[in-house]
Design an enzyme around this catalytic site. Structure first.
Site, PDB file in Angstrom:
ATOM      1  N   TYR A  18      78.584  11.824 131.410  1.00 28.30           N
ATOM      2  CA  TYR A  18      79.065  11.143 130.199  1.00 28.30           C
ATOM      3  C   TYR A  18      78.845   9.632 130.263  1.00 28.30           C
ATOM      4  CZ  TYR A  18      80.794  15.559 128.501  1.00 28.30           C
ATOM      5  OH  TYR A  18      80.852  16.850 128.043  1.00 28.30           O
ATOM      6  N   ARG A  45      75.428   9.218 128.936  1.00 22.15           N
ATOM      7  CA  ARG A  45      75.370   9.447 127.491  1.00 22.15           C
ATOM      8  C   ARG A  45      76.013   8.284 126.724  1.00 22.15           C
ATOM      9  NH1 ARG A  45      77.325  14.764 125.566  1.00 22.15           N
ATOM     10  NH2 ARG A  45      76.101  14.047 123.806  1.00 22.15           N
ATOM     11  N   HIS A  57      85.001  16.769 118.233  1.00 23.65           N
ATOM     12  CA  HIS A  57      84.756  16.990 119.666  1.00 23.65           C
ATOM     13  C   HIS A  57      84.955  15.735 120.515  1.00 23.65           C
ATOM     14  CE1 HIS A  57      82.144  20.749 118.571  1.00 23.65           C
ATOM     15  NE2 HIS A  57      83.429  21.005 118.552  1.00 23.65           N
ATOM     16  N   GLY A  94      72.259  18.657 110.153  1.00 20.80           N
ATOM     17  CA  GLY A  94      71.867  18.616 111.559  1.00 20.80           C
ATOM     18  C   GLY A  94      72.780  19.328 112.523  1.00 20.80           C
ATOM     19  N   THR A  95      73.207  20.515 112.151  1.00 18.21           N
ATOM     20  CA  THR A  95      73.983  21.309 113.110  1.00 18.21           C
ATOM     21  C   THR A  95      73.477  22.739 113.113  1.00 18.21           C
ATOM     22  OG1 THR A  95      76.155  22.239 113.683  1.00 18.21           O
ATOM     23  CG2 THR A  95      75.844  21.601 111.374  1.00 18.21           C
TER      24      THR A  95
HETATM   25  P1  OAD Z   1      72.662  21.605 118.155  1.00 18.50           P
HETATM   26  O1  OAD Z   1      71.765  20.981 119.173  1.00 18.50           O
HETATM   27  O2  OAD Z   1      73.194  22.957 118.439  1.00 18.50           O
HETATM   28  O3  OAD Z   1      71.901  21.698 116.759  1.00 18.50           O
HETATM   29  C1  OAD Z   1      71.223  20.591 116.255  1.00 18.50           C
HETATM   30  C2  OAD Z   1      70.645  20.945 114.909  1.00 18.50           C
HETATM   31  O4  OAD Z   1      70.052  19.777 114.382  1.00 18.50           O
HETATM   32  C3  OAD Z   1      69.577  22.049 114.938  1.00 18.50           C
HETATM   33  O5  OAD Z   1      69.823  23.000 113.894  1.00 18.50           O
HETATM   34  C4  OAD Z   1      68.273  21.272 114.683  1.00 18.50           C
HETATM   35  O6  OAD Z   1      67.298  22.039 113.957  1.00 18.50           O
HETATM   36  C5  OAD Z   1      68.772  20.121 113.843  1.00 18.50           C
HETATM   37  N1  OAD Z   1      67.937  18.914 113.889  1.00 18.50           N
HETATM   38  C6  OAD Z   1      67.114  18.468 114.861  1.00 18.50           C
HETATM   39  N2  OAD Z   1      66.533  17.305 114.510  1.00 18.50           N
HETATM   40  C7  OAD Z   1      67.009  17.004 113.273  1.00 18.50           C
HETATM   41  C8  OAD Z   1      66.801  15.927 112.365  1.00 18.50           C
HETATM   42  N3  OAD Z   1      65.978  14.911 112.658  1.00 18.50           N
HETATM   43  N4  OAD Z   1      67.457  15.955 111.192  1.00 18.50           N
HETATM   44  C9  OAD Z   1      68.298  16.974 110.867  1.00 18.50           C
HETATM   45  N5  OAD Z   1      68.536  18.011 111.688  1.00 18.50           N
HETATM   46  C10 OAD Z   1      67.898  18.034 112.875  1.00 18.50           C
HETATM   47  O7  OAD Z   1      73.835  20.548 117.871  1.00 18.50           O
HETATM   48  P2  OAD Z   1      75.252  20.784 117.187  1.00 18.50           P
HETATM   49  O8  OAD Z   1      75.168  21.833 116.135  1.00 18.50           O
HETATM   50  O9  OAD Z   1      75.778  19.449 116.823  1.00 18.50           O
HETATM   51  O10 OAD Z   1      79.846  20.347 121.552  1.00 18.50           O
HETATM   52  O11 OAD Z   1      76.068  21.346 118.405  1.00 18.50           O
HETATM   53  C11 OAD Z   1      77.428  21.631 118.227  1.00 18.50           C
HETATM   54  C12 OAD Z   1      78.187  21.333 119.482  1.00 18.50           C
HETATM   55  O12 OAD Z   1      77.539  21.971 120.586  1.00 18.50           O
HETATM   56  C13 OAD Z   1      78.225  19.880 119.888  1.00 18.50           C
HETATM   57  O13 OAD Z   1      79.223  19.141 119.226  1.00 18.50           O
HETATM   58  C14 OAD Z   1      78.496  19.945 121.346  1.00 18.50           C
HETATM   59  C15 OAD Z   1      77.508  21.037 121.703  1.00 18.50           C
HETATM   60  O14 OAD Z   1      77.726  21.740 122.841  1.00 18.50           O
HETATM   61  C16 OAD Z   1      80.506  19.997 122.661  1.00 18.50           C
HETATM   62  O15 OAD Z   1      79.994  19.321 123.537  1.00 18.50           O
HETATM   63  C17 OAD Z   1      81.903  20.504 122.710  1.00 18.50           C
END
Ligand code: OAD
Length: 227
Positions: A53, A56, A104, A170-171
């Site tokens: 961390y 990061r 988070h 972006g999730t």
């Molecule tokens: P992910 O890495 O799971 O998903 C990221 C998403 O962003 C994917 O669907 C990509 O296609 C998309 N993406 C990539 N580049 C992009 C861009 N330039 N513009 C828009 N979208 C883009 O990340 P999260 O969904 O945020 O939790 O992950 C959820 C949680 O999992 C996080 O908060 C973290 C992680 O483990 C903890 O650490 C508790």
């Protein structure tokens, strides 16, 4: 004013140079969740977790908000806006968003490992082994690890329930309970999803298959016309 909720994940910060988790070069490709992002990891090897961390935090401090963060902040002048983010960076705040709820945690804060209400701003500083809170216990990152309680969930669900518009950016919607929040909106809520790889099973959403830095300013312009 109409109510807008913007629900963001790592993809909104990707163009600011902060890695996502589950893309091919994502963080969880290089680190095992069990080694760095669980209470068990913390109990086993505090130094490794702190280093993960600390690294990061440095990345976040050196990153800047991108066009997507800025477009989201601009919508605040025309909509009653809440940002609900899974991200631990502060790029929404630095872009000017006022109502940001971090599900988070926040990387630029430390907290006591015995009393979660003792939270400290540490800006870009490292947390070191031996650094303690005022009760004498080791400081830990102010992060919700896998297996830990998401304390802001109910507040977030109530905000979702009020939304006239929901934008999901972006999730991967892979991590619960956060991902389940999108089901709390009312049937009349207009829903948009921005993601270049949008393959999610999200019925009822208008899909914008673009990077956030392109798709979000475009959607902002559209919403400012219809508001
Ligand atoms: P992910 O890495 O799971 O998903 C990221 C998403 O962003 C994917 O669907 C990509 O296609 C998309 N993406 C990539 N580049 C992009 C861009 N330039 N513009 C828009 N979208 C883009 O990340 P999260 O969904 O945020 O939790 O992950 C959820 C949680 O999992 C996080 O908060 C973290 C992680 O483990 C903890 O650490 C508790």
């Amino acid at each position: 004013m109409k109510k807008l909720v913007v629900f963001t994940g790592a993809g909104v910060s990707a163009e600011s140079g902060i890695q996502t988790f589950r893309d091919s070069d994502g963080l969880w490709e290089k680190h095992r969740i069990e080694d760095v992002a669980t209470p068990e990891a913390w109990n086993k090897n505090k130094k490794l977790v702190l280093e993960f961390y600390n690294h990061r935090r440095k990345q976040v401090v050196h990153a800047s908000p991108n066009a997507a963060h800025i477009a989201i902040a601009k919508l605040e002048s025309s909509f009653s806006t809440h940002v609900i983010t899974q991200n631990i960076d502060d790029l929404h705040e630095r872009a000017g968003s006022k109502n940001v709820l971090h599900l988070h945690g926040e990387i630029r804060k430390a907290r006591s490992s015995v009393d979660p209400s003792l939270i400290y701003n540490i800006d870009g500083e490292d947390i070191l082994e031996g650094q303690t809170c005022e009760l004498g216990s080791q400081l830990r990152p102010h992060i919700v690890w896998f297996g830990e309680f998401v304390s802001e969930l109910d507040v977030a669900a109530d905000i979702m329930a009020e939304a006239d518009y929901l934008i999901v950016v972006g999730t991967s919607l892979a991590v619960y309970p956060a991902a389940g929040l999108i089901h709390h909106v009312s049937p009349s809520c207009k829903k948009y999803l921005i993601d270049p790889k949008a393959g999610h099973d999200v019925r009822g959403f208008t899909i914008i298959q673009k990077e956030a830095g392109i798709g979000m300013p475009e959607l902002m312009a559209l919403l400012l016309e219809v508001k």
